[in-house]
Design a protein around this motif. Structure first.
Motif, PDB file in Angstrom:
ATOM      1  N   PHE A   1       0.832  -1.195   0.000  1.00  0.00           N
ATOM      2  CA  PHE A   1       0.000   0.000   0.000  1.00  0.00           C
ATOM      3  C   PHE A   1       0.879   1.262   0.000  1.00  0.00           C
ATOM      4  CE2 PHE A   1      -2.849  -3.250   1.316  1.00  0.00           C
ATOM      5  CZ  PHE A   1      -4.125  -2.841   0.961  1.00  0.00           C
ATOM      6  N   ALA A   2       1.910   1.263   0.839  1.00  0.00           N
ATOM      7  CA  ALA A   2       2.791   2.429   0.922  1.00  0.00           C
ATOM      8  C   ALA A   2       3.523   2.655  -0.390  1.00  0.00           C
ATOM      9  CB  ALA A   2       3.793   2.246   2.064  1.00  0.00           C
ATOM     10  N   GLU A   3       3.899   1.588  -1.081  1.00  0.00           N
ATOM     11  CA  GLU A   3       4.554   1.738  -2.382  1.00  0.00           C
ATOM     12  C   GLU A   3       3.635   2.451  -3.358  1.00  0.00           C
ATOM     13  OE1 GLU A   3       6.091  -0.997  -6.092  1.00  0.00           O
ATOM     14  OE2 GLU A   3       6.433  -1.760  -4.058  1.00  0.00           O
ATOM     15  N   GLU A   4       2.371   2.055  -3.386  1.00  0.00           N
ATOM     16  CA  GLU A   4       1.424   2.727  -4.277  1.00  0.00           C
ATOM     17  C   GLU A   4       1.277   4.200  -3.898  1.00  0.00           C
ATOM     18  OE1 GLU A   4       0.036   1.608  -7.064  1.00  0.00           O
ATOM     19  OE2 GLU A   4       1.187  -0.234  -6.747  1.00  0.00           O
ATOM     20  N   MET A   5       1.179   4.485  -2.604  1.00  0.00           N
ATOM     21  CA  MET A   5       1.028   5.873  -2.162  1.00  0.00           C
ATOM     22  C   MET A   5       2.253   6.707  -2.494  1.00  0.00           C
ATOM     23  SD  MET A   5      -1.004   5.589   1.473  1.00  0.00           S
ATOM     24  CE  MET A   5      -0.626   3.936   2.042  1.00  0.00           C
ATOM     25  N   GLY A   6       3.416   6.069  -2.549  1.00  0.00           N
ATOM     26  CA  GLY A   6       4.649   6.778  -2.875  1.00  0.00           C
ATOM     27  C   GLY A   6       4.720   7.247  -4.319  1.00  0.00           C
ATOM     28  N   LYS A   7       3.801   6.782  -5.157  1.00  0.00           N
ATOM     29  CA  LYS A   7       3.838   7.127  -6.572  1.00  0.00           C
ATOM     30  C   LYS A   7       3.293   8.527  -6.863  1.00  0.00           C
ATOM     31  CE  LYS A   7       3.695   2.325  -8.135  1.00  0.00           C
ATOM     32  NZ  LYS A   7       2.935   1.278  -8.860  1.00  0.00           N
TER      33      LYS A   7
ATOM     34  N   HIS B   1       9.100   5.086   4.973  1.00  0.00           N
ATOM     35  CA  HIS B   1       9.784   5.949   4.004  1.00  0.00           C
ATOM     36  C   HIS B   1      10.356   5.105   2.860  1.00  0.00           C
ATOM     37  CE1 HIS B   1       9.517   9.889   5.720  1.00  0.00           C
ATOM     38  NE2 HIS B   1      10.136   9.571   6.847  1.00  0.00           N
ATOM     39  N   CYS B   2      10.934   3.965   3.204  1.00  0.00           N
ATOM     40  CA  CYS B   2      11.556   3.104   2.192  1.00  0.00           C
ATOM     41  C   CYS B   2      10.516   2.531   1.242  1.00  0.00           C
ATOM     42  CB  CYS B   2      12.326   1.969   2.873  1.00  0.00           C
ATOM     43  SG  CYS B   2      13.712   2.540   3.870  1.00  0.00           S
ATOM     44  N   MET B   3       9.372   2.137   1.796  1.00  0.00           N
ATOM     45  CA  MET B   3       8.293   1.610   0.960  1.00  0.00           C
ATOM     46  C   MET B   3       7.852   2.653  -0.064  1.00  0.00           C
ATOM     47  SD  MET B   3       6.048   0.038   4.073  1.00  0.00           S
ATOM     48  CE  MET B   3       6.549  -1.386   5.049  1.00  0.00           C
TER      49      MET B   3
ATOM     50  N   VAL C   1      19.504   1.083   1.277  1.00  0.00           N
ATOM     51  CA  VAL C   1      19.338   0.604  -0.094  1.00  0.00           C
ATOM     52  C   VAL C   1      18.198   1.306  -0.832  1.00  0.00           C
ATOM     53  CG1 VAL C   1      18.655  -1.417  -1.468  1.00  0.00           C
ATOM     54  CG2 VAL C   1      20.392  -1.636   0.324  1.00  0.00           C
ATOM     55  N   ALA C   2      17.040   1.483  -0.194  1.00  0.00           N
ATOM     56  CA  ALA C   2      15.878   2.011  -0.918  1.00  0.00           C
ATOM     57  C   ALA C   2      16.117   3.424  -1.470  1.00  0.00           C
ATOM     58  CB  ALA C   2      14.634   1.967  -0.034  1.00  0.00           C
ATOM     59  N   PRO C   3      16.617   4.370  -0.652  1.00  0.00           N
ATOM     60  CA  PRO C   3      16.884   5.698  -1.235  1.00  0.00           C
ATOM     61  C   PRO C   3      17.962   5.659  -2.314  1.00  0.00           C
ATOM     62  CG  PRO C   3      16.805   5.813   1.162  1.00  0.00           C
ATOM     63  CD  PRO C   3      16.837   4.366   0.798  1.00  0.00           C
ATOM     64  N   ARG C   4      18.959   4.811  -2.111  1.00  0.00           N
ATOM     65  CA  ARG C   4      20.046   4.720  -3.092  1.00  0.00           C
ATOM     66  C   ARG C   4      19.505   4.245  -4.451  1.00  0.00           C
ATOM     67  NH1 ARG C   4      24.609   0.673  -1.391  1.00  0.00           N
ATOM     68  NH2 ARG C   4      25.179   2.336   0.069  1.00  0.00           N
ATOM     69  N   VAL C   5      18.686   3.214  -4.427  1.00  0.00           N
ATOM     70  CA  VAL C   5      18.113   2.686  -5.665  1.00  0.00           C
ATOM     71  C   VAL C   5      17.165   3.708  -6.296  1.00  0.00           C
ATOM     72  CG1 VAL C   5      16.524   0.947  -6.593  1.00  0.00           C
ATOM     73  CG2 VAL C   5      18.393   0.257  -5.068  1.00  0.00           C
ATOM     74  N   ALA C   6      16.298   4.301  -5.462  1.00  0.00           N
ATOM     75  CA  ALA C   6      15.342   5.275  -5.994  1.00  0.00           C
ATOM     76  C   ALA C   6      16.067   6.457  -6.626  1.00  0.00           C
ATOM     77  CB  ALA C   6      14.398   5.744  -4.886  1.00  0.00           C
ATOM     78  N   LEU C   7      17.127   6.922  -5.984  1.00  0.00           N
ATOM     79  CA  LEU C   7      17.901   8.035  -6.545  1.00  0.00           C
ATOM     80  C   LEU C   7      18.493   7.673  -7.900  1.00  0.00           C
ATOM     81  CD1 LEU C   7      19.885   9.563  -3.545  1.00  0.00           C
ATOM     82  CD2 LEU C   7      18.310  10.770  -5.053  1.00  0.00           C
ATOM     83  N   LYS C   8      19.011   6.467  -8.007  1.00  0.00           N
ATOM     84  CA  LYS C   8      19.610   6.050  -9.280  1.00  0.00           C
ATOM     85  C   LYS C   8      18.556   6.026 -10.382  1.00  0.00           C
ATOM     86  CE  LYS C   8      21.813   2.333 -11.807  1.00  0.00           C
ATOM     87  NZ  LYS C   8      22.396   0.978 -11.819  1.00  0.00           N
ATOM     88  N   VAL C   9      17.392   5.447 -10.080  1.00  0.00           N
ATOM     89  CA  VAL C   9      16.354   5.321 -11.103  1.00  0.00           C
ATOM     90  C   VAL C   9      15.828   6.699 -11.506  1.00  0.00           C
ATOM     91  CG1 VAL C   9      14.085   4.351 -11.639  1.00  0.00           C
ATOM     92  CG2 VAL C   9      15.713   3.022 -10.289  1.00  0.00           C
TER      93      VAL C   9
ATOM     94  N   THR D   1      11.826  17.244  -8.315  1.00  0.00           N
ATOM     95  CA  THR D   1      11.316  17.284  -6.941  1.00  0.00           C
ATOM     96  C   THR D   1      11.455  15.927  -6.272  1.00  0.00           C
ATOM     97  OG1 THR D   1       9.742  19.029  -7.515  1.00  0.00           O
ATOM     98  CG2 THR D   1       9.272  17.757  -5.539  1.00  0.00           C
ATOM     99  N   ALA D   2      11.176  14.866  -7.020  1.00  0.00           N
ATOM    100  CA  ALA D   2      11.310  13.515  -6.459  1.00  0.00           C
ATOM    101  C   ALA D   2      12.753  13.244  -6.054  1.00  0.00           C
ATOM    102  CB  ALA D   2      10.827  12.476  -7.466  1.00  0.00           C
ATOM    103  N   TRP D   3      13.709  13.636  -6.918  1.00  0.00           N
ATOM    104  CA  TRP D   3      15.124  13.416  -6.603  1.00  0.00           C
ATOM    105  C   TRP D   3      15.501  14.154  -5.318  1.00  0.00           C
ATOM    106  CZ3 TRP D   3      19.684  15.709  -5.507  1.00  0.00           C
ATOM    107  CH2 TRP D   3      20.840  14.947  -5.645  1.00  0.00           C
ATOM    108  N   THR D   4      15.038  15.398  -5.193  1.00  0.00           N
ATOM    109  CA  THR D   4      15.354  16.202  -4.006  1.00  0.00           C
ATOM    110  C   THR D   4      14.829  15.539  -2.739  1.00  0.00           C
ATOM    111  OG1 THR D   4      15.308  18.232  -5.312  1.00  0.00           O
ATOM    112  CG2 THR D   4      15.036  18.469  -2.945  1.00  0.00           C
ATOM    113  N   HIS D   5      13.594  15.065  -2.784  1.00  0.00           N
ATOM    114  CA  HIS D   5      13.009  14.429  -1.599  1.00  0.00           C
ATOM    115  C   HIS D   5      13.735  13.137  -1.237  1.00  0.00           C
ATOM    116  CE1 HIS D   5       8.872  16.613  -2.081  1.00  0.00           C
ATOM    117  NE2 HIS D   5       9.808  17.373  -1.541  1.00  0.00           N
ATOM    118  N   VAL D   6      14.050  12.328  -2.251  1.00  0.00           N
ATOM    119  CA  VAL D   6      14.700  11.046  -1.957  1.00  0.00           C
ATOM    120  C   VAL D   6      16.136  11.267  -1.511  1.00  0.00           C
ATOM    121  CG1 VAL D   6      15.386   8.810  -2.903  1.00  0.00           C
ATOM    122  CG2 VAL D   6      13.170   9.765  -3.495  1.00  0.00           C
ATOM    123  N   ARG D   7      16.802  12.291  -2.053  1.00  0.00           N
ATOM    124  CA  ARG D   7      18.164  12.579  -1.571  1.00  0.00           C
ATOM    125  C   ARG D   7      18.143  12.949  -0.100  1.00  0.00           C
ATOM    126  NH1 ARG D   7      21.996  12.516   0.524  1.00  0.00           N
ATOM    127  NH2 ARG D   7      24.132  13.058  -0.061  1.00  0.00           N
TER     128      ARG D   7
END
Length: 411
Positions: free
Chosen positions: A87-93, A269-271, A347-355, A376-382
């Motif tokens: 559920f959190a993954e979907e909300m993160g979109k 946060h990771c989800m 791991v989760a922020p690192r992967v998300a930042l790369k993508v 904006t997404a990059w800024t938040h995940v960083r």
């Protein structure tokens, strides 16, 4: 060990309803909502902004899509942490997702604190309106003058004076404190002297946001952005008097409460970061198939096939690690879960930042502009690589757990 990451059938149906609302009702309003932020006072909601947000919340609430974060609670859906991850993954979109379903940080962590450790008065005054989505809250821990990743350094003075505690000091990166709906803070303070064991010197206390002596000095900017109207505020407390009954569990219990609060917050946060990575990959693929250069689709140029493949594989690995950490949390042993939470927190922020960064590259100049949500997404995940503990602190915890398998010495 029977480790399962499966959603129960009834929760698969529930997840589809959430996914449908995000795609068809929330995402179409994202751009209009964001455009409203720069109209008038950035720290107040415009009429249209409030209409969008409160309208979506009302729809979600009326549909029973509300407070999913209440895992293993009779107040929620009884989701396991593993199930909540989907559920959190979907909300993160979408940037609006978590709040629409009343699953936003820092409110979820603060609500857990009130539910687990609060008095009946606190539950009525603060927990009930938070659960209803009527108010927002903030969690004040980090301080400008000490290395707050080691929470034993927290030094905001909190001195007993008759029936009150008196608070003096500064906090910063107080996420959500800029929101005009933020009505209450949970504050980490120092109540004990240096003669006490270092994990018995800090406490947590509940402070109404309108208490005299509280001064918001400035919003902290993240790469030049103030994140209005949510904000990450720098706050000064000058002789702030709070009733003694507002202390949570009593003096010296701050670390105990923090561990109960921060574990779920970190993994939530990771989800959501995995959801952000999924959206970035989706945007990258669409761009690669729509845009042409040198007579070919972008997907057929350079190493873009490999880049897309690597992003897919890394997201899948991150998701599995997140689910494994969630599974350990569901077993009820916080100590056993801690190294897994630390692993996914790195791991989760690192992967998300790369993508996200690869998606930016695929969009070219547009990718770093306001015309896509990627910058904006990059800024938040960083920022997430620092929030709830920087990478280095979590890697230290992972390494200590690994080394303990091979030595009796204190690590």
């Amino acid at each position: 060990m029977n480790m399962s990451f499966v959603l129960r059938e009834e929760n698969r149906t529930l997840l589809e309803r959430v996914r449908d609302m995000i795609r068809n009702e929330i995402m179409p309003l994202e751009d209009e909502y964001q455009a409203e932020i720069n109209k008038g006072d950035r720290w107040q909601y415009t009429e249209r902004q409030a209409e969008i947000l409160e309208g979506l919340k009302a729809k979600a609430k009326a549909a029973g899509l509300w407070n999913f974060w209440l895992t293993d609670s009779d107040k929620g859906f009884g989701l396991t942490t593993v199930e909540y991850a989907y559920f959190a993954e979907e909300m993160g979109k979408t940037p609006l997702g978590a709040e629409v379903f009343n699953c936003s940080a820092p409110d979820t962590g603060n609500m857990e604190v009130f539910e687990r450790y609060g008095t009946e008065k606190m539950k009525e005054q603060w927990l009930r309106p938070l659960l209803e989505g009527e108010i927002r809250s903030a969690y004040l821990m980090t301080e400008p003058d000490v290395a707050s990743s080691d929470a034993t350094n927290i030094s905001m003075s909190c001195v007993r004076d008759g029936d009150d505690y008196v608070l003096n000091g500064e906090k910063w990166w107080s996420s959500g404190a800029g929101d005009p709906r933020c009505k209450v803070y949970i504050v980490m303070v120092k109540t004990g002297g240096d003669d006490l064991p270092k994990h018995k010197r800090q406490s947590m206390i509940v402070v109404p946001a309108d208490t005299p002596g509280i001064e918001i000095l400035r919003p902290m900017e993240v790469y030049g952005h103030d994140d209005a109207p949510h904000g990450h505020m720098h706050i000064r407390f000058t002789d702030v008097r709070v009733p003694a009954e507002n202390i949570l569990l009593g003096e010296g219990r701050g670390f105990e409460i923090a561990q109960g609060r921060l574990g779920p917050g970190r993994i939530h946060h990771c989800m959501r970061a995995i959801g952000q990575a999924e959206m970035a990959l989706e945007q990258m693929c669409k761009r690669a198939l729509q845009r042409e250069a040198f007579g070919k689709k972008l997907a057929q140029l350079g190493a873009n096939f490999d880049i897309i493949a690597e992003c897919r594989m890394e997201i899948e690995m991150a998701r599995l690690l997140c689910l494994k950490a969630a599974w350990y949390m569901d077993q009820g042993d916080a100590r056993a879960a801690a190294p897994w939470i630390s692993q996914i927190k790195v791991v989760a922020p690192r992967v998300a930042l790369k993508v996200i960064d690869e998606a930016v590259q695929m969009f070219g100049g547009q990718g770093v502009s306001q015309d896509t949500p990627l910058a904006t997404a990059w800024t938040h995940v960083r920022t997430l690589r620092l929030a709830d503990g920087p990478d280095a602190v979590h890697r230290r915890q992972v390494a200590r757990a690994e080394l303990k398998k091979h030595t009796q010495e204190k690590i």
